[in-house]
Write a protein that holds these residues in place. Structure first.
Motif, mmCIF file in Angstrom:
data_model
loop_
_atom_site.group_PDB
_atom_site.id
_atom_site.type_symbol
_atom_site.label_atom_id
_atom_site.label_comp_id
_atom_site.label_asym_id
_atom_site.label_seq_id
_atom_site.Cartn_x
_atom_site.Cartn_y
_atom_site.Cartn_z
ATOM 1 N N UNK A 535 -3.793 -111.721 -66.949
ATOM 2 C CA UNK A 535 -2.929 -112.759 -66.369
ATOM 3 C C UNK A 535 -3.649 -113.403 -65.190
ATOM 4 N N UNK A 536 -4.694 -114.142 -65.471
ATOM 5 C CA UNK A 536 -5.580 -114.651 -64.429
ATOM 6 C C UNK A 536 -5.083 -115.966 -63.829
ATOM 7 N N UNK A 537 -4.317 -116.750 -64.590
ATOM 8 C CA UNK A 537 -3.659 -117.956 -64.084
ATOM 9 C C UNK A 537 -2.278 -118.034 -64.734
ATOM 10 N N UNK A 538 -1.417 -118.923 -64.281
ATOM 11 C CA UNK A 538 -0.097 -119.033 -64.917
ATOM 12 C C UNK A 538 -0.148 -119.457 -66.374
ATOM 13 N N UNK A 539 -1.221 -120.083 -66.812
ATOM 14 C CA UNK A 539 -1.246 -120.642 -68.172
ATOM 15 C C UNK A 539 -2.410 -120.172 -69.032
ATOM 16 N N UNK A 540 -3.381 -119.458 -68.438
ATOM 17 C CA UNK A 540 -4.552 -119.049 -69.214
ATOM 18 C C UNK A 540 -4.884 -117.587 -68.940
ATOM 19 N N UNK A 541 -5.406 -116.931 -69.963
ATOM 20 C CA UNK A 541 -5.843 -115.546 -69.829
ATOM 21 C C UNK A 541 -7.360 -115.497 -69.676
ATOM 22 N N UNK A 542 -7.861 -114.356 -69.253
ATOM 23 C CA UNK A 542 -9.312 -114.188 -69.149
ATOM 24 C C UNK A 542 -9.974 -114.350 -70.510
ATOM 25 N N UNK A 543 -9.322 -113.817 -71.548
ATOM 26 C CA UNK A 543 -9.881 -113.937 -72.904
ATOM 27 C C UNK A 543 -9.995 -115.392 -73.311
ATOM 28 N N UNK A 544 -8.967 -116.186 -73.018
ATOM 29 C CA UNK A 544 -9.016 -117.611 -73.358
ATOM 30 C C UNK A 544 -10.136 -118.319 -72.613
#
Length: 549
Positions: A535-544
């Motif tokens: 959960x690195x940002x409100x809309x994107x994951x680290x994997x993404x």
């Protein structure tokens, strides 16, 4: 006849100082002795960086210089982090440094540093006082320099023997505040420019605001139907639920807001410098010649035209400008009123947090809950890191004087700032946000909160990584992880070991009762949120981020 130490304290008293932050040192024992008989409250801190950040928060929330005392050498260099924050954030601070004795200077004596060279680029003025009889002169001047024009930090070096010398000196008098006001010709030009515009936009920033100035800005926005944005970490300058509020012009800007600023015909930049962050790396307005007509209002003439060539340059403080311009009214209803309504609707949509995401803890609902239960005058502080994205985007600020966060992006600020804010406003709730990496840079100041019975609540967002750097690392060097992983203590247990209250949150539903227990404890508290690193940002994951790179 008085000692230099006594003269320093009397000069502070004359200039309205009610508290100082310090880490004690033998180099300024004469000042500490004089403080013993002074009404000035002395708050002893655990590290000079934290003490300087507390002084910054005091200056940030009051507009008057925050005062910090540290010892020479490592004490002064530790404090430099807070001085850099104050400089980039335009905050009045005065740092006093105990210096080696005069006979030992220029010999690389024990802990000797040339402070004029060391602080030369990160302070407004650096001076060493060699003659104790001139202390009233230099301290009064320091207050004037720190608060006039673009506010900032002043550094004063105090040789140890100078502080113990006994001299005759004039009685210290308070400094005379300097105000810069707009001329009628500039106001006429702005009024004419707005009258002919179809798409104006206002960006509020900087310092030298007060509650009355913010209220006047609300009235101006209403009269002219102006869409208003706040620059990076200056969200407390406009009510987020006001129908004219369009959002924050900072890191991770709402794309709709960015497009609106770029499409504006007239941009009124009021109080701020429009630096790298609020300008989105100088892309919202092209540097040095913007496509928009730029009206730049700033209290320091040296900032006008420094980066951007303004169409109209107004050398005035924000408070003086809004007092003058509030008397101007549009001759007809502005044609852009509907666009202002759309901008606010876009902000409300943007600031509504997602309810789902990776892991068992969701930061969106947590920030939403805080927005419901905290009073409007609650003060929020934070340092730097991706965790702050949720706070800045989803917490809807309502009142002036409720935010203390470094526009310089310094980590470790939130906890010491919360201590200073609670000491200043003991009747208000103070909530600090910190990442796990951010907290451990100045988390020792939690002990200061315990010592002075200042019941702050520190929300530590623990994802086991330096999140911002890991995000950039995965984008630039996918799957090549180096130096961004952390092994952390049990933060709730750490709080209890200090004598505070500790809570651990591992599920979203755990937060509300944990937070209420922290509030009810009446003690400084840490609420640790164990967040999934995905959960690195409100809309994107680290994997993404990794896969897209």
């Amino acid at each position: 006849m008085k000692t230099g130490g006594q003269l320093i304290v009397e000069a502070l008293e004359a200039n309205g100082t009610d508290r100082i932050f310090c880490v004690p040192g033998e180099s300024y024992l004469a000042v500490l002795d004089a403080l013993h008989d002074s009404p000035i409250r002395t708050i002893v801190c655990r590290q000079e960086g934290g003490a300087a950040m507390m002084a910054d928060c005091q200056g940030r929330l009051t507009g008057k210089p925050g005062i910090c005392f540290v010892t020479r050498g490592p004490g002064a260099t530790n404090a430099s982090a807070g001085i850099h924050i104050a400089m980039q954030d335009s905050v009045p601070v005065i740092l006093f440094i105990g210096q080696v004795a005069s006979h030992a200077k220029e010999r690389e004596a024990f802990q000797e540093v040339d402070y004029k060279r060391f602080f030369g680029d990160i302070a407004k003025w650096v001076v060493e006082i060699d003659d104790a009889s001139r202390i009233p002169e230099f301290v009064t001047r320091a207050f004037a320099v720190a608060t006039s024009g673009r506010p900032g930090p002043v550094v004063i070096s105090l040789p140890e023997d100078m502080l113990t010398s006994v001299v005759e000196a004039p009685e210290a008098l308070p400094h005379t505040p300097v105000e810069t006001r707009p001329g009628e010709a500039e106001l006429d030009a702005l009024e004419k420019l707005l009258a002919g515009a179809k798409r104006p936009f206002v960006i509020l920033g900087g310092t030298r605001w007060d509650e009355q100035a913010v209220a006047r800005m609300h009235a101006i926005a209403e009269a002219w139907s102006l869409p208003v944005g706040c620059s990076f970490r200056r969200q407390m300058l406009f009510d987020h639920l006001h129908p004219n509020y369009a959002g924050d012009v900072g890191i991770g800007i709402n794309p709709k807001l960015a497009a609106q600023v770029k499409a504006a015909e007239v941009v009124l930049m009021l109080g701020g410098r429009l630096g790298e962050m609020p300008s989105s790396d100088y892309t919202l307005l092209k540097s040095p010649y913007p496509d928009q007509a730029l009206v730049h209002v700033h209290s320091d003439a040296g900032e006008l035209g420094r980066v951007y060539r303004p169409t109209i340059a107004i050398n005035a403080s924000p408070a003086a400008f809004v007092e003058a311009f509030a008397r101007r009214k549009p001759s007809a209803k502005p044609s852009w009123a509907a666009e202002t309504e759309k901008a606010h609707a876009a902000y409300l949509e943007w600031s509504t947090p997602p309810q789902t995401g990776p892991g068992s803890v969701q930061m969106g609902p947590i920030i939403e809950h805080l927005g419901k239960v905290l009073p409007e005058d609650a003060i929020l502080t934070n340092g730097a890191g991706n965790y702050a994205t949720w706070v800045h985007r989803f917490y809807r600020s309502r009142r002036f004087g409720t935010q203390a966060a470094p526009t310089s992006g310094s980590m470790g600020y939130g906890t010491p700032a919360a201590v200073a804010a609670k000491a200043l406003h003991p009747d208000r709730e103070v909530i600090a946000f910190a990442g796990d990496g951010c907290f451990l840079m100045n988390g020792q100041e939690f002990a200061t909160a315990v010592q002075y019975d200042l019941p702050i609540i520190v929300i530590v967002v623990n994802n086991g990584i330096y999140g911002t750097i890991r995000m950039h690392q995965e984008r630039e060097y996918p799957s090549r992880v180096v130096a961004t992983s952390l092994k952390n203590p049990d933060f709730a247990a750490l709080a209890r070991s200090y004598g505070g209250h500790g809570e651990t949150v591992e599920k979203t539903a755990d937060f509300a009762p944990a937070f209420e227990r922290a509030r009810a404890s009446g003690r400084p508290a840490i609420v640790e949120i164990r967040l999934d690193p995905e959960a690195i940002t409100p809309t994107r994951t680290l994997t993404q981020i990794r896969d897209k790179s």
